[in-house]
Design a protein around this motif. Structure first.
Motif, PDB file in Angstrom:
ATOM      1  N   MET A   1       0.836  -1.166   0.000  1.00 47.94           N
ATOM      2  CA  MET A   1       0.000   0.000   0.000  1.00 47.94           C
ATOM      3  C   MET A   1       0.889   1.242   0.000  1.00 47.94           C
ATOM      4  N   TYR A   2       0.419   2.246  -0.678  1.00 50.66           N
ATOM      5  CA  TYR A   2       1.136   3.511  -0.730  1.00 50.66           C
ATOM      6  C   TYR A   2       0.470   4.539   0.172  1.00 50.66           C
ATOM      7  N   ALA A  21       7.169   7.282  -1.562  1.00 46.72           N
ATOM      8  CA  ALA A  21       7.846   6.049  -1.940  1.00 46.72           C
ATOM      9  C   ALA A  21       7.782   5.089  -0.754  1.00 46.72           C
ATOM     10  N   ARG A  22       7.714   3.821  -1.031  1.00 51.15           N
ATOM     11  CA  ARG A  22       7.607   2.817   0.038  1.00 51.15           C
ATOM     12  C   ARG A  22       8.767   2.921   1.017  1.00 51.15           C
ATOM     13  N   GLY A  23       8.432   2.930   2.302  1.00 54.99           N
ATOM     14  CA  GLY A  23       9.442   2.976   3.342  1.00 54.99           C
ATOM     15  C   GLY A  23      10.081   4.336   3.535  1.00 54.99           C
ATOM     16  N   GLN A  24       9.547   5.355   2.908  1.00 53.55           N
ATOM     17  CA  GLN A  24      10.117   6.696   2.999  1.00 53.55           C
ATOM     18  C   GLN A  24       9.182   7.611   3.778  1.00 53.55           C
ATOM     19  N   THR A  25       9.737   8.659   4.342  1.00 55.03           N
ATOM     20  CA  THR A  25       8.917   9.628   5.057  1.00 55.03           C
ATOM     21  C   THR A  25       8.861  10.966   4.341  1.00 55.03           C
ATOM     22  N   ALA A  26       9.743  11.190   3.372  1.00 55.02           N
ATOM     23  CA  ALA A  26       9.763  12.479   2.686  1.00 55.02           C
ATOM     24  C   ALA A  26       9.937  12.349   1.170  1.00 55.02           C
ATOM     25  N   ALA A  27      10.443  11.228   0.684  1.00 56.23           N
ATOM     26  CA  ALA A  27      10.689  11.059  -0.753  1.00 56.23           C
ATOM     27  C   ALA A  27       9.425  10.574  -1.450  1.00 56.23           C
ATOM     28  N   THR A  28       9.070  11.253  -2.538  1.00 56.10           N
ATOM     29  CA  THR A  28       7.872  10.898  -3.282  1.00 56.10           C
ATOM     30  C   THR A  28       8.241  10.125  -4.546  1.00 56.10           C
ATOM     31  N   LEU A  29       7.229   9.529  -5.177  1.00 53.99           N
ATOM     32  CA  LEU A  29       7.475   8.762  -6.392  1.00 53.99           C
ATOM     33  C   LEU A  29       7.920   9.638  -7.555  1.00 53.99           C
ATOM     34  N   CYS A  30       7.596  10.929  -7.505  1.00 54.48           N
ATOM     35  CA  CYS A  30       8.010  11.833  -8.589  1.00 54.48           C
ATOM     36  C   CYS A  30       9.407  12.400  -8.346  1.00 54.48           C
ATOM     37  N   GLY A  31       9.980  12.127  -7.174  1.00 53.48           N
ATOM     38  CA  GLY A  31      11.318  12.620  -6.871  1.00 53.48           C
ATOM     39  C   GLY A  31      11.343  13.862  -5.998  1.00 53.48           C
ATOM     40  N   TYR A  32      10.191  14.429  -5.727  1.00 54.67           N
ATOM     41  CA  TYR A  32      10.111  15.611  -4.863  1.00 54.67           C
ATOM     42  C   TYR A  32      10.328  15.200  -3.415  1.00 54.67           C
ATOM     43  N   ARG A  33      11.031  16.022  -2.662  1.00 57.82           N
ATOM     44  CA  ARG A  33      11.243  15.729  -1.235  1.00 57.82           C
ATOM     45  C   ARG A  33      10.342  16.645  -0.419  1.00 57.82           C
ATOM     46  N   ARG A  67       2.924  -5.135 -10.672  1.00 56.74           N
ATOM     47  CA  ARG A  67       2.723  -6.143  -9.625  1.00 56.74           C
ATOM     48  C   ARG A  67       1.568  -7.061  -9.981  1.00 56.74           C
ATOM     49  N   ALA A  68       0.556  -6.552 -10.677  1.00 59.47           N
ATOM     50  CA  ALA A  68      -0.621  -7.351 -11.028  1.00 59.47           C
ATOM     51  C   ALA A  68      -0.327  -8.313 -12.166  1.00 59.47           C
ATOM     52  N   LEU A  69       0.559  -7.947 -13.077  1.00 59.74           N
ATOM     53  CA  LEU A  69       0.861  -8.768 -14.240  1.00 59.74           C
ATOM     54  C   LEU A  69       1.375 -10.157 -13.865  1.00 59.74           C
ATOM     55  N   PRO A  70       2.400 -10.302 -13.010  1.00 62.99           N
ATOM     56  CA  PRO A  70       2.860 -11.648 -12.653  1.00 62.99           C
ATOM     57  C   PRO A  70       1.766 -12.461 -11.949  1.00 62.99           C
TER      58      PRO A  70
END
Length: 81
Positions: A1-2, A21-33, A67-70
């Motif tokens: 879950m995100y 991002a998974r396991g992060q507190t400030a890093a986003t998937l787009c790269g913004y902190r 993740r759904a494909l496999p």
């Protein structure tokens, strides 16, 4: 879950939602902190416009599709040959 977190947009009266991002507190998937634990509840309660970060949402969708494909292929029967 995100997890999603909102940030205020400098110079604009709006809130922008990012996907962490998974396991992060400030890093986003787009790269913004994101700033640490910054809240935007004041803007939200004042009726600021809300948007979602397109880059974050695209990266999240791609990740979920990958993740759904496999899992989908694991349920297929082998091709007759």
């Amino acid at each position: 879950m995100y997890e999603m977190r909102a940030d205020s947009v400098p110079g604009q009266f709006e809130t922008l939602w990012h996907v962490l991002a998974r396991g992060q507190t400030a890093a986003t998937l787009c790269g913004y902190r994101l700033p640490p634990e910054r809240t935007v509840t004041a803007l939200m309660s004042e009726g600021a416009a809300e948007r979602y970060c397109v880059r974050c949402m695209t990266a999240c969708r791609t990740s979920m599709e990958n993740r759904a494909l496999p899992a989908a292929e694991a349920g297929k029967e082998p091709a007759a040959g």
